[in-house]
Scaffold this motif. Structure first.
Motif, short mmCIF file in Angstrom:
data_model
loop_
_atom_site.label_atom_id
_atom_site.label_comp_id
_atom_site.label_asym_id
_atom_site.label_seq_id
_atom_site.Cartn_x
_atom_site.Cartn_y
_atom_site.Cartn_z
N ASN A 34 34.33 40.34 39.77
CA ASN A 34 34.64 41.43 38.85
C ASN A 34 35.10 42.63 39.67
O ASN A 34 34.97 42.64 40.90
CB ASN A 34 33.42 41.78 37.99
N ARG A 122 32.91 47.42 31.57
CA ARG A 122 32.80 46.12 30.90
C ARG A 122 33.68 45.09 31.62
O ARG A 122 34.54 45.44 32.42
CB ARG A 122 33.21 46.25 29.43
N LEU A 123 33.43 43.82 31.33
CA LEU A 123 34.19 42.74 31.95
C LEU A 123 35.32 42.32 31.02
O LEU A 123 35.08 42.03 29.84
CB LEU A 123 33.28 41.55 32.24
N TYR A 198 33.39 33.38 32.71
CA TYR A 198 32.08 33.17 32.07
C TYR A 198 30.96 33.21 33.12
O TYR A 198 29.91 33.81 32.89
CB TYR A 198 32.07 31.83 31.34
N MET A 201 30.43 36.76 34.20
CA MET A 201 29.70 37.49 33.16
C MET A 201 28.21 37.22 33.26
O MET A 201 27.39 38.14 33.16
CB MET A 201 30.22 37.09 31.78
N GLN A 206 27.51 41.97 32.46
CA GLN A 206 28.43 42.88 31.77
C GLN A 206 28.75 42.38 30.36
O GLN A 206 28.74 41.18 30.09
CB GLN A 206 29.74 42.99 32.55
N TYR A 208 31.36 41.35 27.75
CA TYR A 208 32.68 40.77 27.91
C TYR A 208 33.60 41.22 26.77
O TYR A 208 33.20 41.23 25.61
CB TYR A 208 32.60 39.24 27.92
#
Length: 251
Positions: A34, A122-123, A198, A201, A206, A208
């Motif tokens: 990320n 956020r992701l 995934y 995350m 975070q 998604y």
């Protein structure tokens, strides 16, 4: 220089790390992370014994003057690789070629599937180009990585970092060798990218968001412009009202 910079970062910020055992002692691998801060590309290499190469825009290496030379030396010292963004397809194709070259040398290649820093922590949806194409063209394993709290150390636009402990979680390698050579299939590229996102995350915790970070940045910028226009309109209306009141009082 990599070790001196890495040692200084570890001494100053004391980053905590989980999952170092998932980094292979030798051989190629792709580290997919990320992206919360400009400093992500420095903290991850700092905690690894092996060199990891990230790509950076060529302008960082070609700026004139003393500052430009110092910037170029710093980026080279921490393993950044210049990518020329000119040409018909720009940085995308250049990044893929650079990534394949790094993997074919048996080294670690670092990449941010989101394509840009998260605008709000956020992701965001991973772009199916660079990461998946390098993985499928080379057969190298993909190791998901989560940077934790680096956006609090150096938020976008801030030059001086805040001294605090960031975290790094490194997941287990993902094997996509079953798709080797299928880097021309856009459905496979999307599937591989989504699987990696995934895992990131799960590591990062975070929220998604299923849109690209570049689109989110445009939405944020548009909202800020709209808010600015609204504020200016309100001030203009108030000024007109105040003027009207003064004119009424003077009669």
């Amino acid at each position: 220089m990599k070790f001196s910079i890495g040692g200084s970062l570890k001494l100053a910020f004391r980053p905590w790390v989980e999952g170092l055992e998932n980094i292979p002692a030798e051989g190629p691998a792709i580290l997919a992370s990320n992206h919360l801060s400009f400093s992500d590309s420095f903290f991850l290499p700092a905690v690894l014994d092996r060199k990891v190469t990230f790509i950076a825009k060529a302008e960082y290496f070609t700026s004139p003057g003393v500052k430009g030379r110092l910037t170029a030396a710093f980026f080279k010292g921490v393993g950044q690789l210049p990518v020329d963004r000119s040409g018909a397809r720009g940085a995308g194709e250049a990044a893929i070629k650079s990534g394949i070259d790094v993997i074919e040398r048996g080294e670690l290649f670092g990449i941010y599937p989101e394509g840009t820093r998260s605008p709000d922590g956020r992701l965001y949806r991973g772009k199916p180009g660079g990461l998946a194409r390098v993985a499928l063209a080379t057969g190298a394993p993909v190791i998901p990585v989560a940077m934790i709290d680096t956006e609090k150390i150096q938020p976008p636009g801030k030059v001086v970092p805040k001294l605090m402990r960031p975290g790094i979680r490194i997941g287990k390698p993902l094997d996509f060798s079953r798709y080797h050579g299928m880097d021309g299939d856009r459905f496979i590229l999307r599937s591989v990218t989504d699987e990696v996102m995934y895992e990131i995350m799960k590591l990062s915790g975070q929220e998604y968001v299923d849109i690209y970070a570049t689109a989110a940045k445009r939405q944020i910028a548009d909202a800020e412009k709209a808010a600015s226009r609204s504020e200016k309109a309100e001030k203009a209306e108030k000024a007109e009202a105040d003027k009207a009141d003064k004119d009424t009082d003077s009669k």
